[in-house]
Write a protein that holds these residues in place. Structure first.
Motif, PDB file in Angstrom:
ATOM      1  N   VAL A 268       0.835  -1.205   0.000  1.00 19.37           N
ATOM      2  CA  VAL A 268       0.000   0.000   0.000  1.00 19.37           C
ATOM      3  C   VAL A 268       0.871   1.258   0.000  1.00 19.37           C
ATOM      4  O   VAL A 268       0.664   2.178  -0.792  1.00 19.37           O
ATOM      5  N   ALA A 269       1.867   1.288   0.895  1.00 20.91           N
ATOM      6  CA  ALA A 269       2.733   2.468   0.981  1.00 20.91           C
ATOM      7  C   ALA A 269       3.523   2.667  -0.307  1.00 20.91           C
ATOM      8  O   ALA A 269       3.695   3.797  -0.765  1.00 20.91           O
TER       9      ALA A 269
ATOM     10  N   SER B 108       4.968   5.855  -4.663  1.00 15.07           N
ATOM     11  CA  SER B 108       5.318   5.862  -6.094  1.00 15.07           C
ATOM     12  C   SER B 108       4.480   6.891  -6.834  1.00 15.07           C
ATOM     13  O   SER B 108       4.992   7.613  -7.696  1.00 15.07           O
ATOM     14  N   ASP B 109       3.195   6.970  -6.482  1.00 12.39           N
ATOM     15  CA  ASP B 109       2.314   7.974  -7.087  1.00 12.39           C
ATOM     16  C   ASP B 109       2.773   9.393  -6.768  1.00 12.39           C
ATOM     17  O   ASP B 109       2.498  10.321  -7.514  1.00 12.39           O
ATOM     18  N   LEU B 110       3.480   9.556  -5.646  1.00 13.65           N
ATOM     19  CA  LEU B 110       3.981  10.876  -5.244  1.00 13.65           C
ATOM     20  C   LEU B 110       5.335  11.200  -5.876  1.00 13.65           C
ATOM     21  O   LEU B 110       5.910  12.246  -5.612  1.00 13.65           O
ATOM     22  N   GLY B 111       5.863  10.269  -6.676  1.00 10.21           N
ATOM     23  CA  GLY B 111       7.086  10.556  -7.407  1.00 10.21           C
ATOM     24  C   GLY B 111       8.360   9.954  -6.838  1.00 10.21           C
ATOM     25  O   GLY B 111       9.453  10.352  -7.243  1.00 10.21           O
TER      26      GLY B 111
ATOM     27  N   LYS C  26       1.511   4.560  12.695  1.00  6.78           N
ATOM     28  CA  LYS C  26       0.719   3.576  11.967  1.00  6.78           C
ATOM     29  C   LYS C  26      -0.608   3.417  12.689  1.00  6.78           C
ATOM     30  O   LYS C  26      -0.644   3.556  13.894  1.00  6.78           O
ATOM     31  N   PRO C  27      -1.653   3.108  12.015  1.00  8.03           N
ATOM     32  CA  PRO C  27      -1.678   2.892  10.573  1.00  8.03           C
ATOM     33  C   PRO C  27      -1.695   4.226   9.839  1.00  8.03           C
ATOM     34  O   PRO C  27      -2.332   5.171  10.269  1.00  8.03           O
ATOM     35  N   PHE C  28      -0.948   4.298   8.754  1.00  7.64           N
ATOM     36  CA  PHE C  28      -0.988   5.498   7.940  1.00  7.64           C
ATOM     37  C   PHE C  28      -1.851   5.222   6.727  1.00  7.64           C
ATOM     38  O   PHE C  28      -2.153   4.086   6.402  1.00  7.64           O
ATOM     39  N   ASP C  29      -2.270   6.287   6.085  1.00  5.87           N
ATOM     40  CA  ASP C  29      -3.109   6.159   4.898  1.00  5.87           C
ATOM     41  C   ASP C  29      -2.622   7.149   3.846  1.00  5.87           C
ATOM     42  O   ASP C  29      -1.623   7.839   4.039  1.00  5.87           O
ATOM     43  N   ARG C  30      -3.325   7.204   2.745  1.00  7.83           N
ATOM     44  CA  ARG C  30      -2.940   8.082   1.637  1.00  7.83           C
ATOM     45  C   ARG C  30      -2.833   9.539   2.097  1.00  7.83           C
ATOM     46  O   ARG C  30      -1.892  10.241   1.732  1.00  7.83           O
TER      47      ARG C  30
ATOM     48  N   PHE D 275       4.904  13.457   2.537  1.00  7.20           N
ATOM     49  CA  PHE D 275       5.825  13.221   1.424  1.00  7.20           C
ATOM     50  C   PHE D 275       5.397  13.854   0.098  1.00  7.20           C
ATOM     51  O   PHE D 275       5.934  13.506  -0.939  1.00  7.20           O
ATOM     52  N   SER D 276       4.474  14.805   0.116  1.00 12.33           N
ATOM     53  CA  SER D 276       3.942  15.334  -1.132  1.00 12.33           C
ATOM     54  C   SER D 276       4.938  16.120  -1.969  1.00 12.33           C
ATOM     55  O   SER D 276       4.790  16.237  -3.170  1.00 12.33           O
ATOM     56  N   ASN D 277       5.972  16.656  -1.351  1.00  9.99           N
ATOM     57  CA  ASN D 277       6.960  17.409  -2.109  1.00  9.99           C
ATOM     58  C   ASN D 277       8.330  16.774  -1.889  1.00  9.99           C
ATOM     59  O   ASN D 277       9.003  17.086  -0.909  1.00  9.99           O
TER      60      ASN D 277
END
Length: 121
Positions: A16-17, A22-25, A102-106, A113-115
């Motif tokens: 999941v992570a 990966s989607d965040l680059g 934890k638990p972490f989510d999107r 970690f967005s930038n």
């Protein structure tokens, strides 16, 4: 693309992570134990590591990463189920820079970690 290693014994957590990060680059590598993580790091240090606190040898792994040339530049997140001060201090003494619960989510991972350029050590 920044390299990130996710060290967690749970296949589901890693899967999941990895998808979210990966989607965040990020270029995400996975390890299910400290030995596998160290092998990856000896090949090429990541910019970021997320280390599960419940992993056997988690604090030793963090301390060992810090001893590798360039290891001080790795941003290490110590991932805890509970924000207990005792466990946080163990991670900090080993060399962790920050903590994740934890638990972490999107939403949480996106916020932290967005930038990629801001999370670099």
């Amino acid at each position: 693309m920044q390299r990130l290693i996710l060290v967690d014994k749970s296949v589901i957590i890693r899967k999941v992570a990895k998808r979210i990060l990966s989607d965040l680059g990020y270029l995400v590598s996975e390890a299910d134990d400290a030995e596998a993580a160290m092998a990856i790091c000896k090949g090429r240090l990541p910019a970021i590591m997320i280390v599960d606190a419940s992993l056997p040898g988690a604090t030793d792994l963090i301390a060992d990463i810090r001893k590798i040339p360039g290891g001080d530049d790795v941003k290490i997140y110590y991932c805890l189920v509970e924000g207990k001060l005792k466990h946080m201090m163990q991670g900090k003494r080993a060399g962790a820079d920050d903590f994740l619960l934890k638990p972490f989510d999107r939403d949480i991972l996106t916020k932290v970690f967005s930038n990629p350029s801001k999370t670099a050590a």
